[in-house]
Design a protein around this motif. Sequence first.
Motif, PDB file in Angstrom:
ATOM      1  N   GLY A  55      -1.633   2.235 -20.718  1.00 37.24           N
ATOM      2  CA  GLY A  55      -1.845   2.952 -19.460  1.00 37.24           C
ATOM      3  C   GLY A  55      -3.266   2.634 -19.118  1.00 37.24           C
ATOM      4  N   ARG A  56      -4.216   2.823 -19.867  1.00 34.48           N
ATOM      5  CA  ARG A  56      -5.630   2.490 -19.460  1.00 34.48           C
ATOM      6  C   ARG A  56      -5.706   1.104 -18.886  1.00 34.48           C
ATOM      7  NH1 ARG A  56     -10.829   4.908 -20.231  1.00 34.48           N
ATOM      8  NH2 ARG A  56     -11.970   3.596 -18.808  1.00 34.48           N
ATOM      9  N   PHE A  57      -5.265   0.069 -19.779  1.00 33.71           N
ATOM     10  CA  PHE A  57      -5.314  -1.278 -19.533  1.00 33.71           C
ATOM     11  C   PHE A  57      -5.150  -1.319 -17.923  1.00 33.71           C
ATOM     12  CE2 PHE A  57      -4.207  -5.571 -19.042  1.00 33.71           C
ATOM     13  CZ  PHE A  57      -5.211  -6.395 -19.714  1.00 33.71           C
ATOM     14  N   MET A  58      -3.694  -0.911 -17.483  1.00 30.32           N
ATOM     15  CA  MET A  58      -3.152  -1.110 -16.390  1.00 30.32           C
ATOM     16  C   MET A  58      -3.825  -0.507 -15.097  1.00 30.32           C
ATOM     17  SD  MET A  58      -0.688  -3.237 -17.164  1.00 30.32           S
ATOM     18  CE  MET A  58      -0.101  -3.585 -15.502  1.00 30.32           C
ATOM     19  N   LEU A  59      -4.331   0.862 -15.596  1.00 27.89           N
ATOM     20  CA  LEU A  59      -5.011   1.674 -14.457  1.00 27.89           C
ATOM     21  C   LEU A  59      -6.315   0.921 -14.011  1.00 27.89           C
ATOM     22  CD1 LEU A  59      -3.936   5.127 -15.606  1.00 27.89           C
ATOM     23  CD2 LEU A  59      -3.455   3.975 -13.232  1.00 27.89           C
ATOM     24  N   GLU A  60      -6.791   0.166 -15.117  1.00 26.89           N
ATOM     25  CA  GLU A  60      -8.184  -0.467 -14.839  1.00 26.89           C
ATOM     26  C   GLU A  60      -8.038  -1.389 -13.556  1.00 26.89           C
ATOM     27  OE1 GLU A  60     -11.438  -0.291 -16.256  1.00 26.89           O
ATOM     28  OE2 GLU A  60     -10.647   1.798 -16.585  1.00 26.89           O
ATOM     29  N   TYR A  61      -6.905  -2.025 -13.292  1.00 24.37           N
ATOM     30  CA  TYR A  61      -6.809  -2.902 -12.281  1.00 24.37           C
ATOM     31  C   TYR A  61      -7.090  -2.187 -11.060  1.00 24.37           C
ATOM     32  CZ  TYR A  61      -5.068  -6.804 -15.055  1.00 24.37           C
ATOM     33  OH  TYR A  61      -4.958  -7.542 -16.244  1.00 24.37           O
ATOM     34  N   LEU A  62      -7.005  -0.773 -11.008  1.00 28.65           N
ATOM     35  CA  LEU A  62      -7.209   0.019  -9.727  1.00 28.65           C
ATOM     36  C   LEU A  62      -8.648   0.749  -9.689  1.00 28.65           C
ATOM     37  CD1 LEU A  62      -4.082   2.106  -9.628  1.00 28.65           C
ATOM     38  CD2 LEU A  62      -4.547  -0.091  -8.553  1.00 28.65           C
ATOM     39  N   ARG A  63      -9.362   0.621 -10.972  1.00 28.51           N
ATOM     40  CA  ARG A  63     -10.667   1.044 -11.235  1.00 28.51           C
ATOM     41  C   ARG A  63     -11.637   0.557 -10.102  1.00 28.51           C
ATOM     42  NH1 ARG A  63     -11.281   4.779 -15.666  1.00 28.51           N
ATOM     43  NH2 ARG A  63     -13.538   4.872 -15.103  1.00 28.51           N
ATOM     44  N   GLY A  64     -12.783   1.253  -9.453  1.00 25.67           N
ATOM     45  CA  GLY A  64     -13.786   0.420  -8.860  1.00 25.67           C
ATOM     46  C   GLY A  64     -14.963   0.872  -9.352  1.00 25.67           C
ATOM     47  N   ASP A  65     -15.340   1.223 -10.444  1.00 24.11           N
ATOM     48  CA  ASP A  65     -16.651   1.966 -10.917  1.00 24.11           C
ATOM     49  C   ASP A  65     -16.944   1.102 -12.076  1.00 24.11           C
ATOM     50  OD1 ASP A  65     -14.716   2.780 -12.483  1.00 24.11           O
ATOM     51  OD2 ASP A  65     -15.589   4.737 -13.137  1.00 24.11           O
ATOM     52  N   THR A  66     -16.418  -0.147 -12.583  1.00 22.12           N
ATOM     53  CA  THR A  66     -16.951  -0.676 -13.760  1.00 22.12           C
ATOM     54  C   THR A  66     -17.052  -2.166 -13.473  1.00 22.12           C
ATOM     55  OG1 THR A  66     -14.810  -0.633 -14.582  1.00 22.12           O
ATOM     56  CG2 THR A  66     -16.217   1.056 -15.355  1.00 22.12           C
ATOM     57  N   PRO A  67     -17.928  -2.977 -14.022  1.00 28.89           N
ATOM     58  CA  PRO A  67     -18.218  -4.298 -14.033  1.00 28.89           C
ATOM     59  C   PRO A  67     -16.840  -4.922 -14.609  1.00 28.89           C
ATOM     60  CG  PRO A  67     -19.612  -3.597 -15.521  1.00 28.89           C
ATOM     61  CD  PRO A  67     -18.959  -2.244 -14.816  1.00 28.89           C
ATOM     62  N   ARG A  68     -16.587  -6.355 -14.112  1.00 30.16           N
ATOM     63  CA  ARG A  68     -15.662  -7.084 -15.052  1.00 30.16           C
ATOM     64  C   ARG A  68     -16.307  -8.181 -15.552  1.00 30.16           C
ATOM     65  NH1 ARG A  68     -10.552  -5.435 -13.476  1.00 30.16           N
ATOM     66  NH2 ARG A  68     -10.684  -3.817 -11.917  1.00 30.16           N
ATOM     67  N   TYR A  69     -15.696  -8.602 -16.707  1.00 28.68           N
ATOM     68  CA  TYR A  69     -16.195  -9.622 -17.636  1.00 28.68           C
ATOM     69  C   TYR A  69     -15.114 -10.791 -17.564  1.00 28.68           C
ATOM     70  CZ  TYR A  69     -19.407  -5.936 -18.564  1.00 28.68           C
ATOM     71  OH  TYR A  69     -20.120  -4.700 -18.372  1.00 28.68           O
ATOM     72  N   ALA A  70     -15.106 -11.491 -18.961  1.00 25.00           N
ATOM     73  CA  ALA A  70     -14.209 -12.454 -19.022  1.00 25.00           C
ATOM     74  C   ALA A  70     -12.740 -12.196 -18.676  1.00 25.00           C
ATOM     75  CB  ALA A  70     -14.196 -13.003 -20.676  1.00 25.00           C
ATOM     76  N   LEU A  71     -11.917 -13.049 -18.046  1.00 21.08           N
ATOM     77  CA  LEU A  71     -10.623 -13.087 -17.679  1.00 21.08           C
ATOM     78  C   LEU A  71     -10.416 -11.960 -16.512  1.00 21.08           C
ATOM     79  CD1 LEU A  71      -8.722 -12.949 -20.919  1.00 21.08           C
ATOM     80  CD2 LEU A  71      -9.121 -14.900 -19.516  1.00 21.08           C
ATOM     81  N   GLY A  72     -11.596 -11.617 -16.009  1.00 27.23           N
ATOM     82  CA  GLY A  72     -11.837 -10.476 -15.033  1.00 27.23           C
ATOM     83  C   GLY A  72     -11.390  -9.190 -15.238  1.00 27.23           C
ATOM     84  N   TRP A  73     -11.340  -8.902 -16.547  1.00 26.48           N
ATOM     85  CA  TRP A  73     -11.110  -7.601 -17.444  1.00 26.48           C
ATOM     86  C   TRP A  73     -12.418  -6.910 -17.406  1.00 26.48           C
ATOM     87  CZ3 TRP A  73      -7.717  -8.693 -22.314  1.00 26.48           C
ATOM     88  CH2 TRP A  73      -6.606  -9.568 -21.836  1.00 26.48           C
ATOM     89  N   THR A  74     -12.147  -5.531 -17.216  1.00 23.29           N
ATOM     90  CA  THR A  74     -13.238  -4.540 -17.655  1.00 23.29           C
ATOM     91  C   THR A  74     -13.659  -4.307 -19.128  1.00 23.29           C
ATOM     92  OG1 THR A  74     -11.798  -2.473 -17.587  1.00 23.29           O
ATOM     93  CG2 THR A  74     -12.806  -3.617 -15.449  1.00 23.29           C
TER      94      THR A  74
END
Length: 264
Positions: A209-228
């Motif tokens: 659930g957290r993995f999927m909801l992270e696509y909607l988050r706007g408060d953390t930077p993204r790294y490899a593969l565009g993942w937070t």
Amino acid sequence: MRVILFNIGDFPIRSYGLIVGIAILLGLGVAYFLARGTKYQNHVLNMITYIILGAIVGARLWEVFFFQFGYYSKHWLEAIAIWQGGLSIQGGLVGGFIAGAIYARVQRISFWEFADITAPAIVLSQSVGRIACFLNGDAFGSPTGSNFGLVYPPGTIAYETYGSQPLWPAEIWEGQWDLVIFALLIILKNKQWPKGFLFLIYNILYALGRFMLEYLRGDTPRYALGWTAAQWTSFGIVAVSILLIGYFTMKEKRQKEATSLTEH
């Protein structure tokens, strides 16, 4: 959404601290209830101080090294300033679990059996804790680009970041997902499972659930593969949990086969 709920004299009562405190007490009470009739009930109360300390340390380390390392690498003295905010729920869980495992080893009790009993209480606390994030205006989503979404008031981190744009209600949906997990665990606990199964299923469901909801988050930077950082953490948790479920299942199967051969 209110960062400060009210004041007692000159002392502000912050929504985040108050709700997190309620979440801890609620989780503690539910864990104590779920452990009734077992040797683990008294350990619920004895362990809580160590769990809280481990959770605070883990939450801060995760925030500093995985979520905001770019900032804290230039401001190391602020890394210990937890009173200024900046705690990662995933790091808190990892730190709390490590503290729990150490306690269980010292007390010579089964960490996995204890974790199975208390898993529903843990995720219920997380659900309530997300109310704290909502009131505090953190763990917020990115702009929806439409009229739908949460508009945070001035004085919140979300407003400082995006202004009055409608944002995805990421923290609200995560809290609701945690309630779904709580209900599923309560249902599953009525059946016999391999040791550690319920706790690991909780980890998998929360991480997915957290993995999927992270696509909607706007408060953390993204790294490899565009993942937070949270997505990479979730990926690791799911992978390790699946491996452990396989290990415990095979171990129990071998034990049953050995017992069957001995009886015959």
